[in-house]
Design a protein around this motif. Structure first.
Motif, PDB file in Angstrom:
ATOM      1  N   UNK A   3      22.170  23.532  43.222  1.00 20.80           N
ATOM      2  CA  UNK A   3      22.269  24.867  43.796  1.00 20.80           C
ATOM      3  C   UNK A   3      23.176  24.906  45.031  1.00 20.80           C
ATOM      4  N   UNK A   4      23.891  26.044  45.182  1.00 22.10           N
ATOM      5  CA  UNK A   4      24.767  26.262  46.322  1.00 22.10           C
ATOM      6  C   UNK A   4      24.526  27.660  46.868  1.00 22.10           C
ATOM      7  N   UNK A   5      24.729  27.805  48.160  1.00 22.59           N
ATOM      8  CA  UNK A   5      24.651  29.107  48.821  1.00 22.59           C
ATOM      9  C   UNK A   5      25.849  29.221  49.751  1.00 22.59           C
ATOM     10  N   UNK A   6      26.642  30.273  49.574  1.00 25.48           N
ATOM     11  CA  UNK A   6      27.818  30.525  50.401  1.00 25.48           C
ATOM     12  C   UNK A   6      27.501  31.680  51.346  1.00 25.48           C
ATOM     13  N   UNK A  12      25.533  36.568  56.729  1.00 28.29           N
ATOM     14  CA  UNK A  12      24.882  37.105  55.530  1.00 28.29           C
ATOM     15  C   UNK A  12      25.272  36.240  54.327  1.00 28.29           C
ATOM     16  N   UNK A  13      24.369  36.094  53.339  1.00 26.53           N
ATOM     17  CA  UNK A  13      24.730  35.354  52.122  1.00 26.53           C
ATOM     18  C   UNK A  13      25.864  36.060  51.374  1.00 26.53           C
ATOM     19  N   UNK A  29      24.359  35.033  41.769  1.00 28.03           N
ATOM     20  CA  UNK A  29      24.193  36.321  42.436  1.00 28.03           C
ATOM     21  C   UNK A  29      25.225  36.426  43.551  1.00 28.03           C
ATOM     22  N   UNK A  30      25.955  37.544  43.586  1.00 33.10           N
ATOM     23  CA  UNK A  30      26.905  37.846  44.652  1.00 33.10           C
ATOM     24  C   UNK A  30      26.291  38.946  45.510  1.00 33.10           C
ATOM     25  N   UNK A  31      26.658  38.963  46.782  1.00 31.87           N
ATOM     26  CA  UNK A  31      26.126  39.947  47.719  1.00 31.87           C
ATOM     27  C   UNK A  31      27.251  40.700  48.419  1.00 31.87           C
ATOM     28  N   UNK A  32      26.979  41.953  48.773  1.00 29.82           N
ATOM     29  CA  UNK A  32      27.884  42.720  49.632  1.00 29.82           C
ATOM     30  C   UNK A  32      27.713  42.203  51.059  1.00 29.82           C
ATOM     31  N   UNK A  33      28.684  42.458  51.940  1.00 30.05           N
ATOM     32  CA  UNK A  33      28.556  42.010  53.330  1.00 30.05           C
ATOM     33  C   UNK A  33      27.308  42.540  54.051  1.00 30.05           C
ATOM     34  N   UNK A  34      26.766  43.678  53.575  1.00 30.34           N
ATOM     35  CA  UNK A  34      25.559  44.226  54.217  1.00 30.34           C
ATOM     36  C   UNK A  34      24.273  43.548  53.730  1.00 30.34           C
ATOM     37  N   UNK A  35      24.411  42.584  52.804  1.00 30.06           N
ATOM     38  CA  UNK A  35      23.253  41.846  52.306  1.00 30.06           C
ATOM     39  C   UNK A  35      22.688  42.349  50.996  1.00 30.06           C
ATOM     40  N   UNK A  36      23.111  43.541  50.533  1.00 35.28           N
ATOM     41  CA  UNK A  36      22.608  44.045  49.253  1.00 35.28           C
ATOM     42  C   UNK A  36      23.301  43.309  48.101  1.00 35.28           C
TER      43      UNK A  36
END
Length: 88
Positions: A3-6, A12-13, A29-36
């Motif tokens: 597993x990796x987390x960027x 924020x992830x 899973x990709x995230x927006x800069x606001x965390x959503x």
């Protein structure tokens, strides 16, 4: 492997998922800069494969469709804030 987390520079992830032999594999899973959430689906050998969902930054709209080894397949639907389809 594993597993990796960027992270965005803001802390924020940005995205998370797993690698197998240096290739994206499994649920990502990709995230927006606001965390959503921005996008979520499975990767196989570094390519999108299976159902994927993409969300707008405010989380009210979304797009759903299926990938087959990196190629869009079938009907894709855009949903509005009320959850009803707005475009096919």
């Amino acid at each position: 492997n594993g597993p990796w987390l960027f992270w965005f520079p803001s802390g924020q992830p940005e995205k998370q998922g797993s690698y197998v032999s240096d290739i994206e594999d499994g649920v990502w899973t990709w995230f927006h800069p606001n965390g959503s959430r921005k996008a979520e689906g499975s990767m196989v050998e570094g390519k999108e494969d299976g159902p994927w969902v993409y969300w707008t930054e405010d989380g009210l709209g979304r797009t759903e469709g299926v990938w087959v080894m990196g190629a869009r397949d079938g009907i894709w639907l855009d949903y509005g804030p009320d959850g009803d389809p707005v475009r096919e």
